[in-house]
Motif scaffolding. Structure first.
Motif, PDB file in Angstrom:
ATOM      1  N   ARG A 174      61.556  49.262  72.955  1.00 17.79           N
ATOM      2  CA  ARG A 174      61.113  50.949  72.605  1.00 17.79           C
ATOM      3  C   ARG A 174      60.315  51.122  73.891  1.00 17.79           C
ATOM      4  NH1 ARG A 174      60.219  52.556  66.496  1.00 17.79           N
ATOM      5  NH2 ARG A 174      60.648  49.884  65.847  1.00 17.79           N
ATOM      6  N   GLY A 175      60.564  52.494  73.740  1.00 22.56           N
ATOM      7  CA  GLY A 175      60.076  53.451  75.273  1.00 22.56           C
ATOM      8  C   GLY A 175      58.690  53.662  74.407  1.00 22.56           C
ATOM      9  N   TRP A 176      57.790  53.484  73.251  1.00 25.56           N
ATOM     10  CA  TRP A 176      56.136  54.185  73.478  1.00 25.56           C
ATOM     11  C   TRP A 176      55.678  53.162  72.092  1.00 25.56           C
ATOM     12  CZ3 TRP A 176      61.322  56.361  72.314  1.00 25.56           C
ATOM     13  CH2 TRP A 176      62.140  56.142  71.313  1.00 25.56           C
ATOM     14  N   LYS A 177      54.262  53.128  72.208  1.00 21.97           N
ATOM     15  CA  LYS A 177      53.704  52.839  71.053  1.00 21.97           C
ATOM     16  C   LYS A 177      52.983  53.278  69.814  1.00 21.97           C
ATOM     17  CE  LYS A 177      50.160  51.250  72.571  1.00 21.97           C
ATOM     18  NZ  LYS A 177      48.553  50.812  72.784  1.00 21.97           N
ATOM     19  N   GLU A 178      52.693  54.393  69.886  1.00 20.22           N
ATOM     20  CA  GLU A 178      52.859  55.569  68.708  1.00 20.22           C
ATOM     21  C   GLU A 178      53.437  55.928  68.560  1.00 20.22           C
ATOM     22  OE1 GLU A 178      50.987  58.213  71.915  1.00 20.22           O
ATOM     23  OE2 GLU A 178      51.356  56.018  73.016  1.00 20.22           O
ATOM     24  N   LYS A 179      53.914  55.844  66.806  1.00 13.90           N
ATOM     25  CA  LYS A 179      54.355  55.796  65.744  1.00 13.90           C
ATOM     26  C   LYS A 179      54.649  57.540  65.518  1.00 13.90           C
ATOM     27  CE  LYS A 179      54.522  51.456  63.546  1.00 13.90           C
ATOM     28  NZ  LYS A 179      53.893  51.123  62.193  1.00 13.90           N
ATOM     29  N   ILE A 180      56.016  57.772  64.951  1.00 13.60           N
ATOM     30  CA  ILE A 180      55.804  59.483  64.663  1.00 13.60           C
ATOM     31  C   ILE A 180      56.262  58.654  62.846  1.00 13.60           C
ATOM     32  CG2 ILE A 180      57.194  61.625  64.448  1.00 13.60           C
ATOM     33  CD1 ILE A 180      57.477  61.728  67.153  1.00 13.60           C
ATOM     34  N   ILE A 181      55.568  59.827  61.624  1.00 14.41           N
ATOM     35  CA  ILE A 181      55.777  59.075  60.657  1.00 14.41           C
ATOM     36  C   ILE A 181      56.189  60.074  59.655  1.00 14.41           C
ATOM     37  CG2 ILE A 181      54.845  58.092  58.406  1.00 14.41           C
ATOM     38  CD1 ILE A 181      52.981  56.588  60.674  1.00 14.41           C
ATOM     39  N   LEU A 182      57.348  60.582  59.203  1.00 15.01           N
ATOM     40  CA  LEU A 182      57.464  61.128  58.209  1.00 15.01           C
ATOM     41  C   LEU A 182      57.259  60.778  56.644  1.00 15.01           C
ATOM     42  CD1 LEU A 182      59.132  64.354  58.341  1.00 15.01           C
ATOM     43  CD2 LEU A 182      61.224  62.906  58.030  1.00 15.01           C
ATOM     44  N   CYS A 183      56.178  61.950  56.487  1.00 17.36           N
ATOM     45  CA  CYS A 183      55.905  61.519  55.198  1.00 17.36           C
ATOM     46  C   CYS A 183      56.456  63.132  53.670  1.00 17.36           C
ATOM     47  CB  CYS A 183      54.523  62.050  54.730  1.00 17.36           C
ATOM     48  SG  CYS A 183      53.651  60.801  56.315  1.00 17.36           S
ATOM     49  N   ILE A 184      58.054  62.648  53.565  1.00 17.54           N
ATOM     50  CA  ILE A 184      58.185  64.250  52.666  1.00 17.54           C
ATOM     51  C   ILE A 184      58.622  63.836  51.421  1.00 17.54           C
ATOM     52  CG2 ILE A 184      60.524  64.972  52.562  1.00 17.54           C
ATOM     53  CD1 ILE A 184      61.830  62.582  53.908  1.00 17.54           C
ATOM     54  N   SER A 185      57.761  65.200  50.538  1.00 17.60           N
ATOM     55  CA  SER A 185      58.031  65.301  49.269  1.00 17.60           C
ATOM     56  C   SER A 185      58.852  65.490  48.705  1.00 17.60           C
ATOM     57  CB  SER A 185      56.918  66.677  49.051  1.00 17.60           C
ATOM     58  OG  SER A 185      56.415  66.409  47.722  1.00 17.60           O
ATOM     59  N   SER A 186      59.470  64.386  47.592  1.00 24.29           N
ATOM     60  CA  SER A 186      60.767  64.692  47.453  1.00 24.29           C
ATOM     61  C   SER A 186      60.928  66.613  46.769  1.00 24.29           C
ATOM     62  CB  SER A 186      60.501  63.875  45.826  1.00 24.29           C
ATOM     63  OG  SER A 186      60.473  62.541  46.223  1.00 24.29           O
ATOM     64  N   SER A 187      62.300  65.816  47.390  1.00 19.54           N
ATOM     65  CA  SER A 187      63.148  67.678  47.297  1.00 19.54           C
ATOM     66  C   SER A 187      64.333  67.270  46.992  1.00 19.54           C
ATOM     67  CB  SER A 187      62.508  68.440  49.072  1.00 19.54           C
ATOM     68  OG  SER A 187      61.200  68.622  48.891  1.00 19.54           O
ATOM     69  N   LYS A 188      64.656  68.613  47.673  1.00 21.69           N
ATOM     70  CA  LYS A 188      66.300  68.895  46.945  1.00 21.69           C
ATOM     71  C   LYS A 188      67.392  68.174  48.019  1.00 21.69           C
ATOM     72  CE  LYS A 188      66.985  73.256  44.590  1.00 21.69           C
ATOM     73  NZ  LYS A 188      66.835  75.081  45.870  1.00 21.69           N
ATOM     74  N   TRP A 189      68.311  67.030  47.114  1.00 24.48           N
ATOM     75  CA  TRP A 189      68.986  65.832  47.647  1.00 24.48           C
ATOM     76  C   TRP A 189      69.816  66.420  49.386  1.00 24.48           C
ATOM     77  CZ3 TRP A 189      68.078  61.553  49.022  1.00 24.48           C
ATOM     78  CH2 TRP A 189      69.020  60.799  50.014  1.00 24.48           C
TER      79      TRP A 189
END
Lengths: 234, 234
Positions: free
Chosen positions: A70-85
């Motif tokens: 993996r070329g990076w250490k810090e993560k990108i975290i996507l937090c999604i509130s449930s929405s239209k599929w």
């Protein structure tokens, strides 16, 4: 068509495939003796020969392993509130293509759907992974209560959480931090006043993205793309 | 539901609406005497009162005009080779949300579709404009022959064209130019060798976006978003 297959279990000599993969094997008319490329979602790209294939499982003999770091250490975290599929599916598909590290789904007041099946999310993530030949499968977390999501946020000491708001600051100010970045995306109807207050009390940063109205999935993609670019991931 | 309506013709005192808008009027049960917000797609936001409404047309008396000045000089031009509608539609919808200035569609060797109806494209652009309350409607151009598209490129002296390729350079090197930027996107199957040679001979720059396989619409969106960000449009 997938660019790589996905194996749910790999040992030192063989890899195993489940019924969902077998469906793709069939579409491509793969048979015993054929060679395929696959990943375990943990950074490894394998080449191997199909040893045994049945209606709902297959075993492949490993012939070659390429390990990607993996070329990076810090993560990108996507937090999604449930929405239209339809829109959420699009967002998750693209987020996996773009290489986000974690996907967290949670319910909030304005979430229009009932409980989301995590199997459905897992399959979506897997399909996008295969399509984009991304070797790192994002972790998936699902919270069916807003409060559990909030408890989880509180425990993430190394993550800088952001949400998009017209009153916010430039995303550049966030990106320079050496922390993980967690992007919190509301449902179509947005977060409630109460939920925003909770995020405020947790120190979630507000970030502005232009002065047009962006759909939730567009704002999320813009956030992922800009952050990825500055973190040299794109 | 739209955030603003679209008027195809505005004079000094009144604005006119076509049958497509009337459909939206009806969904919202608007009637004569009601007030609406609308744009002409040229940077103006109007408020007015519905004077007359029939099955396929409406007239609105203008009560207020707000003129918005475009915050940038250089254009972002999205040039898409006709592709599967589902993915192309998504890309155009998002491109309008993000405020691209021109959309150019052209046919190339691997375009899977026959002639694209420009009315269909116009309507898609308009709907996304209304949804995102973008007051600047992108210009639409359609070339049903690759050669006509090439002739058009040759005439664009103030535009720096790019296409995405793993062998390319960092997008940052392109963005610093003071020219318009034209992003050229291939169809699902990519451009042919011959087409790539033509682009090379025209000086189209190759730009790299990470090392994962991005779908054409994802690459296009990443390009639009990064360029918009650096041009202070996001």
């Amino acid at each position: 068509m997938p660019n790589v297959f996905y194996s749910y279990k790999v040992d030192s000599r063989e890899a195993f495939f489940d019924s969902h993969e077998i469906q793709h094997f069939k579409v491509l008319r793969l048979k015993e003796g054929d060679r395929i490329q696959f990943t375990d979602g943990k950074g490894n790209l394998f080449k191997g020969k199909i040893k045994k294939i049945s209606s709902d499982t297959a075993v492949v003999t490993i012939e070659e392993i390429q390990k990607k770091v993996r070329g990076w250490k810090e993560k990108i975290i996507l937090c999604i509130s449930s929405s239209k599929w339809q829109r959420e599916r699009l967002l998750i598909e693209k987020a996996v293509e773009l290489g986000v590290d974690e996907i967290v789904e949670f319910k909030s007041e304005n979430s229009v759907i009932k409980d989301r099946k995590t199997e459905k999310l897992e399959l979506l993530i897997r399909n996008s992974l295969k399509q984009s030949a991304n070797l790192f499968k994002p972790t998936l977390r699902y919270f069916d209560e807003f409060q559990s999501f909030i408890q989880w946020i509180k425990a993430q000491n190394e993550t800088n959480f952001i949400l998009f708001d017209f009153s916010g600051k430039n995303i550049r100010d966030i990106v320079i931090s050496k922390d993980n970045i967690g992007i919190i995306i509301g449902p179509e109807g947005g977060f409630s006043r109460n939920e925003i207050d909770i995020f405020d009390s947790l120190g979630v940063s507000k970030v502005k993205l232009g002065d047009r109205i962006l759909r939730f999935e567009t704002a999320a993609l813009a956030g992922i793309i800009i952050i990825s670019y500055f973190k040299n991931r794109l």
